[in-house]
Enzyme design. Structure first.
Site, PDB file in Angstrom:
ATOM      1  N   GLU A   1      25.768 -27.398 -37.379  1.00 53.49           N
ATOM      2  CA  GLU A   1      27.050 -26.693 -37.499  1.00 53.49           C
ATOM      3  C   GLU A   1      27.359 -25.828 -36.283  1.00 53.49           C
ATOM      4  OE1 GLU A   1      24.983 -27.134 -39.973  1.00 53.49           O
ATOM      5  OE2 GLU A   1      26.151 -27.964 -41.638  1.00 53.49           O
TER       6      GLU A   1
ATOM      7  N   HIS B   1      24.964 -22.055 -51.917  1.00 54.68           N
ATOM      8  CA  HIS B   1      26.026 -23.058 -51.835  1.00 54.68           C
ATOM      9  C   HIS B   1      27.334 -22.618 -52.476  1.00 54.68           C
ATOM     10  CE1 HIS B   1      22.873 -25.685 -50.492  1.00 54.68           C
ATOM     11  NE2 HIS B   1      23.594 -26.780 -50.592  1.00 54.68           N
TER      12      HIS B   1
END
Ligand SMILES: Cc1ncc(C[n+]2csc(CCOP(=O)(O)OP(=O)(O)O)c2C)c(N)n1
Ligand SMILES: [Mg+2]
Lengths: 324, 356
Positions: free
Chosen positions: A60, A129
C-alpha cells in the site's frame, strides 16, 4: 434511470471516467484479473486493458506513493485500497505526499488523485479490518473526504472526485455495496461539498454520513411512529463540510443528533457540533447529542460488535433526550 | 575505510547492455563539472554561515563532501529527465540547474524562494527543471520516484527518473516496496544510494545487515551498480550504464555510490559519533573537488589561474545569492492560505473561502 447496486454505480463511474479521459487509470490489489475484491472494478480490465487497470502487489505504501508521483506528472490515478483499514501502512504517502506537496512546493504541482475503497464495521472482521477513517483524513488540510451512502451519490461523487484536480479520499462502506437504488444513466455528476436532506422533518435534525445515514433513516421512521418528525441530513462530503445546509436545518428544528460510525474522540461529529454551537448557538434548544462508535477497538463477537455500532435504538434515545 | 574501486554487480543474467557509449566530454564541459561542484560547496558554506547567524532556521543538511555524486550523476541526464531526492537537497537542486538565488531565498524563507518560502531547506522544488523535491520523510520519496517513472512510461515520454536516498533510508519499507514495483513493472528509474556511511549518528554497520547495500538489488532482479563517489568521472561512467538501461530498455537499477559528508548530519549535530581524525583523513584522501581539479591540471584542461577564476565566480555567486535572499521580501502573511488547492477546471469550485 435504472435500479442498481452501489458497486455497479461505482463501476459505472470508473468506466465512464476512464472512457472520457486517457489519463485516468485504476490501480490496486486484485482490481484487474480478480475483478476487484468487492467486484467494484468488474469488467474494467477487459474494457481498458492492463495498462490502465493495474494489479499491484500488497504494497500500500508503495503503490499509494507511486500514484502520487504519477499524479505529480499529470496522470489521474484512482488508487483502490482493498479496504481503508489497510491505508494506514500508506498513511505517510497520503498525508505527507498527497497532502503536502502542492503546498510545500509553493503551488507548483497539482495532485489529481483519488484514493478509494471500502471501509466500516459491522461485519465481524475485528479491530484491524473495521475502521471508518474519514476523521483521520479530514484532519489533513489539503484532502477532500467523501463518504457516499447511496448508489446515485456514489456514482455522481466518484465522477466528481476523479475530475477534481486535488487529492480526494473516497471512502465507501462495505455494508452498502449490495444496496440497491435508482441511479441516473450516463453523465450524472454530484457536486462535492453538498449535503443532501434524505428526509425532511421539523423536530430534530439527525446528521449522518455513509452507512450511518441508513441507521438515522431507520430511526427517523420509528420516531415518526411516536409522533416525532426527524430531518435526516446525509453529509455525503465530510470535507469541506456543507455548513449552510446543516445550519438551515438547525434553525428549523433547534435540536441535533449526530450519527457517526467513527470513534468519538475528534470524530467528524465533534467538528460538526463545534461549528453548530459556534455559529447557531441561539438556535439550539438542547445540547447536541452524538451517537458514535464506542471508544473501544472493534470486537469480533456479534453481540459485542452490535453494542459498539451506532444503532437505531441509540439514535432514538438520543433524539428523545434532546427533545425531553 | 577507503572507498573501494568501482565494481559492478549484476544479478543473474545481465538485463541487456546499453548500446550507446558515454559521450567523451570536451575540456570546457569537464571544467564545467568542476565549476558546479565548487559552486555547491561555496553555496553550502554561505548557508552554514547564514545559519550560524540565525538567518536560516529549522533543519539545514549540508552536502559538502558529496558534490561529485549529484554533479556526476545529473550530468548524464537529459533536460527532461526527472530528479527527486531527500532533505539533503541543495546540491542536487544546484546540479539540476536551479539558481543559487532561488535556493538561498528558500533557505531564508523568502517569497522569492523556489518553494515560495513554504518548503524550507528540506523541501526544494522546481517543476520547470524537473526537480521534484526535496522530501523530508526518510524513504518517502522512493515510491514517488516509481510513480514519476510510471508516468514517463505511461506517456511514452522517453524520459527517466533518478531518485536519491541515503544509506539509512534503505531500511525503510517504502523503499523496498518501490524497488519491487520498479522491477516488477520495468519502470525507467534509477535509485541512487548515497552511502555517506552515516544515518545521523548511526554508522552503516550499526543500521544495515548485509554489505554492500547494493546487494539489495539482487532480491528484485535489478541491476546493481557501484561507484566511487569522490570521483565525478566514475560516477558519470557508472550512472551512464544505469541511465541507458532505463532509457533504452525501461529497466530500473540500484546504484550505490560511496561518499562522505564532511559536516554534521544537520547544522545542529555536535558529531560525537565519529572522530575529527576520521573526517580529516577522508578530506585528505578523497576530496571530490581536489581530486577532479588535480586531474584536470594533469590533463592540461585547466590552469591554476582559471581555477582561481572559477573560485572567484562561485564565491561571488554564493554571496550574490545571500544578498538576494536578504533583500527579498518576506512572504505576505495572507500567502499562508495560497497553494493548498489546485484550481478546479472540470467543475465549479466547491470549497468555501479558506478561513471563513
Ligand atoms: C521517517 C523518518 N524517520 C526519521 C527521520 C529523522 N531523520 C532525518 S535524516 C535521518 C538519517 C537518514 O540518513 P541517511 O538515509 O543515511 O541520509 P543522509 O542524512 O546521510 O543523507 C533521520 C533518522 C525522518 N526525517 N523521517
Ligand atoms: Mg547517510
Amino acid at each position: 434511470m435504472a435500479v442498481c447496486t452501489m458497486r455497479e454505480a461505482l463501476n459505472q463511474a470508473l468506466s465512464e471516467e476512464m472512457e472520457r479521459d486517457e489519463r485516468v487509470f485504476l490501480m490496486g490489489e486484485e482490481v484487474a484479473e480478480y475483478q476487484g475484491a468487492y467486484k467494484v472494478s468488474s469488467g474494467l480490465l477487459q474494457k481498458f486493458g492492463p495498462k490502465r487497470v493495474v494489479d499491484t502487489p500488497i504494497s500500500e505504501s508503495g503503490f499509494a506513493g507511486l500514484g502520487v508521483g504519477a499524479a505529480m506528472m499529470g496522470l489521474r490515478p484512482v488508487v483502490e485500497f482493498m479496504t481503508w483499514s489497510f491505508s494506514m501502512v500508506a498513511y505517510d504517502q497520503i498525508v505527507n505526499n498527497a497532502g503536502a506537496i502542492r503546498y510545500m512546493s509553493g503551488g507548483q504541482y497539482s495532485i489529481p488523485i483519488v484514493f478509494r475503497g471500502s471501509s466500516g464495521a459491522g461485519l465481524q472482521v475485528g479491530a484491524t479490518h473495521s475502521h471508518t477513517p474519514e476523521n483521520w483524513y479530514a484532519n489533513v488540510p489539503a484532502l477532500t473526504v467523501i463518504t457516499p451512502g447511496f448508489p446515485d451519490d456514489a456514482k455522481g461523487l466518484l465522477k466528481s472526485a476523479i475530475r477534481s484536480n486535488n487529492p480526494v479520499c473516497f471512502i465507501e462502506n462495505e455494508k452498502l455495496y449490495g444496496f440497491k437504488d435508482e441511479v441516473p444513466d450516463g453523465e450524472w455528476i454530484v457536486p462535492i461539498g453538498q449535503a443532501r436532506i434524505r428526509r425532511e422533518g421539523n423536530d430534530v435534525t439527525l446528521i449522518a454520513n455513509s452507512a450511518s445515514t441508513h441507521v438515522a433513516l431507520g430511526a427517523a421512521g420509528k420516531l415518526a411512529a411516536n409522533g416525532i418528525s426527524a430531518e435526516v441530513i446525509d453529509l455525503r462530503t465530510i470535507k469541506p463540510l456543507d455548513l449552510p445546509t446543516i445550519l438551515a436545518s438547525v434553525a428549523k428544528t433547534n435540536r441535533v443528533v449526530i450519527v457517526e460510525e467513527n470513534k468519538p474522540f475528534a470524530g467528524w461529529g465533534a467538528q460538526v457540533a463545534y461549528e453548530i454551537q459556534h455559529r447557531s448557538f441561539d438556535h439550539l434548544d438542547a445540547p447536541i447529542e452524538r451517537v458514535t462508535g464506542l471508544d473501544v477497538p472493534q470486537p469480533y463477537a456479534r453481540v459485542l460488535e452490535q453494542a459498539v455500532m451506532p444503532s437505531e435504538e441509540r439514535v432514538i434515545a438520543a433524539a428523545e433526550k434532546s427533545l425531553a | 575505510m577507503a572507498t573501494a574501486g568501482a565494481k559492478k554487480t549484476r544479478s543473474k543474467e545481465k538485463p541487456g547492455k546499453s548500446p550507446a557509449v558515454l559521450p567523451i566530454l570536451t575540456a570546457t564541459e569537464r571544467v564545467d563539472l568542476l565549476r558546479k561542484m565548487v559552486l555547491i560547496r561555496r553555496f553550502e558554506q554561505k548557508a552554514a554561515q547564514a545559519f550560524m547567524q540565525a538567518k536560516i532556521k529549522g533543519f539545514c543538511h549540508l552536502y559538502i563532501g558529496q558534490e561529485a555524486v549529484a554533479v556526476g550523476s545529473i550530468s548524464t541526464l537529459h533536460e527532461g529527465d526527472a530528479v527527486i531526492t531527500a532533505y539533503r537537497d541543495h546540491g542536487h537542486a544546484l546540479a539540476r540547474g536551479m539558481s543559487a538565488r532561488e535556493c538561498m531565498a528558500e533557505l531564508f524563507g523568502k517569497i522569492t524562494g523556489c518553494s515560495r518560502g513554504k518548503g524550507g531547506s528540506m523541501h526544494f522544488f522546481s517543476k520547470e527543471k524537473h526537480f521534484h523535491g526535496g522530501h523530508g520523510i526518510v524513504g518517502g520519496q522512493t515510491p514517488l520516484a516509481a510513480g514519476i517513472a510510471f508516468a514517463q512510461k505511461y506517456n511514452q515520454s522517453g524520459a527517466v527518473t533518478v531518485c536519491y536516498l541515503g544509506d539509512g533510508a534503505v531500511n525503510q519499507g517504502a523503499f523496498h516496496e518501490a524497488l519491487n514495483l520498479a522491477a516488477l513493472w520495468k519502470l525507467p528509474v534509477i535509485y541512487v544510494i548515497e552511502n555517506n556511511e552515516y544515518a545521523m549518528g548511526t554508522s552503516q554497520h550499526r543500521s544495515s545487515a548485509g554489505d554492500p547495500l547494493v546487494k539489495r538489488a539482487d532480491g528484485y532482479d535489478m541491476a546493481g551498480i557501484t561507484a566511487h563517489g569522490a570521483d565525478v568521472d566514475d560516477v558519470r561512467e557508472k550512472m551512464w550504464d544505469a541511465v541507458q538501461l532505463a532509457r533504452t530498455e525501461s529497466l530500473p537499477s540500484l546504484v550505490e555510490i560511496k561518499t562522505y559528508r564532511y559536516r554534521g548530519h544537520s547544522m545542529s549535530d555536535p558529531g560525537h559519533y565519529r572522530s575529527k581524525d576520521e573526517i580529516e583523513n577522508r578530506k585528505k584522501e578523497a576530496d571530490p573537488l581536489a581530486l577532479y581539479r588535480e586531474r584536470l591540471y594533469k590533463e592540461k584542461a585547466l590552469t591554476e589561474k582559471q581555477y582561481e577564476e572559477i573560485e572567484r565566480q562561485c564565491v561571488a555567486e554564493a554571496e550574490d545569492s545571500v544578498a538576494f535572499a536578504e533583500s527579498s521580501p518576506e512572504p505576505e502573511v495572507n500567502t499562508v492560505f495560497e497553494d493548498i488547492f489546485a484550481p478546479e477546471d472540470q467543475m465549479p469550485e466547491f470549497r468555501p473561502p479558506i478561513g471563513s
